[in-house]
Design a protein around this motif. Sequence first.
Motif, short mmCIF file in Angstrom:
data_model
loop_
_atom_site.label_atom_id
_atom_site.label_comp_id
_atom_site.label_asym_id
_atom_site.label_seq_id
_atom_site.Cartn_x
_atom_site.Cartn_y
_atom_site.Cartn_z
N GLY A 31 0.81 -1.21 0.00
CA GLY A 31 0.00 0.00 0.00
C GLY A 31 0.84 1.25 0.00
O GLY A 31 0.53 2.22 -0.70
N THR A 42 -3.62 1.96 -3.55
CA THR A 42 -3.22 2.00 -2.14
C THR A 42 -4.34 1.56 -1.21
O THR A 42 -4.14 0.72 -0.32
CB THR A 42 -2.79 3.43 -1.77
OG1 THR A 42 -1.69 3.79 -2.60
CG2 THR A 42 -2.40 3.53 -0.32
N THR A 43 -5.52 2.12 -1.39
CA THR A 43 -6.60 1.91 -0.42
C THR A 43 -6.96 0.44 -0.25
O THR A 43 -7.12 -0.02 0.87
CB THR A 43 -7.84 2.73 -0.85
OG1 THR A 43 -7.46 4.09 -0.99
CG2 THR A 43 -8.94 2.61 0.19
N ILE A 47 -6.98 -1.69 3.20
CA ILE A 47 -8.21 -2.33 3.70
C ILE A 47 -7.94 -3.80 3.99
O ILE A 47 -8.34 -4.33 5.04
CB ILE A 47 -9.36 -2.16 2.69
CG1 ILE A 47 -9.79 -0.70 2.63
CG2 ILE A 47 -10.55 -3.05 3.06
CD1 ILE A 47 -10.69 -0.37 1.46
N TYR A 73 -6.51 7.08 4.48
CA TYR A 73 -7.04 6.24 3.40
C TYR A 73 -8.14 5.32 3.91
O TYR A 73 -9.19 5.19 3.29
CB TYR A 73 -5.93 5.38 2.78
CG TYR A 73 -4.95 6.13 1.92
CD1 TYR A 73 -5.20 6.35 0.59
CD2 TYR A 73 -3.75 6.59 2.45
CE1 TYR A 73 -4.30 7.04 -0.22
CE2 TYR A 73 -2.84 7.27 1.66
CZ TYR A 73 -3.12 7.49 0.33
OH TYR A 73 -2.23 8.16 -0.44
N LEU A 74 -7.89 4.69 5.05
CA LEU A 74 -8.87 3.76 5.62
C LEU A 74 -10.12 4.49 6.09
O LEU A 74 -11.23 4.08 5.78
CB LEU A 74 -8.26 3.01 6.80
CG LEU A 74 -7.39 1.83 6.48
CD1 LEU A 74 -6.75 1.29 7.73
CD2 LEU A 74 -8.18 0.76 5.79
N ASN A 76 -11.36 7.47 5.32
CA ASN A 76 -12.16 8.04 4.24
C ASN A 76 -12.95 6.97 3.52
O ASN A 76 -14.08 7.20 3.10
CB ASN A 76 -11.27 8.79 3.24
CG ASN A 76 -10.80 10.12 3.76
OD1 ASN A 76 -11.35 10.65 4.71
ND2 ASN A 76 -9.78 10.66 3.14
N TYR A 77 -12.37 5.79 3.38
CA TYR A 77 -13.07 4.71 2.70
C TYR A 77 -14.14 4.11 3.60
O TYR A 77 -15.28 3.92 3.18
CB TYR A 77 -12.09 3.61 2.27
CG TYR A 77 -12.78 2.48 1.55
CD1 TYR A 77 -13.11 2.59 0.21
CD2 TYR A 77 -13.14 1.33 2.23
CE1 TYR A 77 -13.77 1.57 -0.44
CE2 TYR A 77 -13.79 0.31 1.58
CZ TYR A 77 -14.10 0.43 0.24
OH TYR A 77 -14.76 -0.59 -0.39
#
Length: 135
Positions: A31, A42-43, A47, A73-74, A76-77
Motif C-alpha cells: 500500500g 493503495t486503499t 483495507i 485512506y482507511l 475516508n473509505y
Amino acid sequence: MEENRAINVKPLPTIYRYAYLLGGILLVAIGVIGIFLPVLPTTIFLILASACFVKSSPKANEWLRNHKILGVYLKNYQDKSGLTIKSKVINIIFLWITISVSAFLLTESLPIKILLFAIATGVSIHLIMIKTKKI
C-alpha cells in the motif's frame, strides 16, 4: 421468531495469527508503494491489511487506522466521507505525471503506452466520481 444465540468464536491458532500479521505487514508495504506508483491501488491494500490485523493483532489495526498518513485512506473509505477537491487534484496530477514519464521514458511499445494512458483515464474517472468531501 428470532433466537438469541451466543456465537462461540474460537481464537485462531498462533501460527494463523502470525500468518495474518505477516500478511498485514506485507499489504501495508504494498500500500505504501502504491502511494508512489499510481498503478497500485493503495486503499485496497490498506483495507486488506486492516482485515488481516483484525484477525491477528487489534493493536496493529488501531495503529494503522490512527496512522497520520495511512489512516486517512482507511477512514475516508470506511466512513464513505469522500476525498477533498485538493486531494483529488493532487492525485490526478501526480497520476498523469508518473504515467506520462513511464510512457515516454520507460517504454517504446505503443500497446504499453496505450494501456498506461487507458489506466490513467480509468483511475482519473474513478477519482472524479468519488464523493467530494467538504472541509
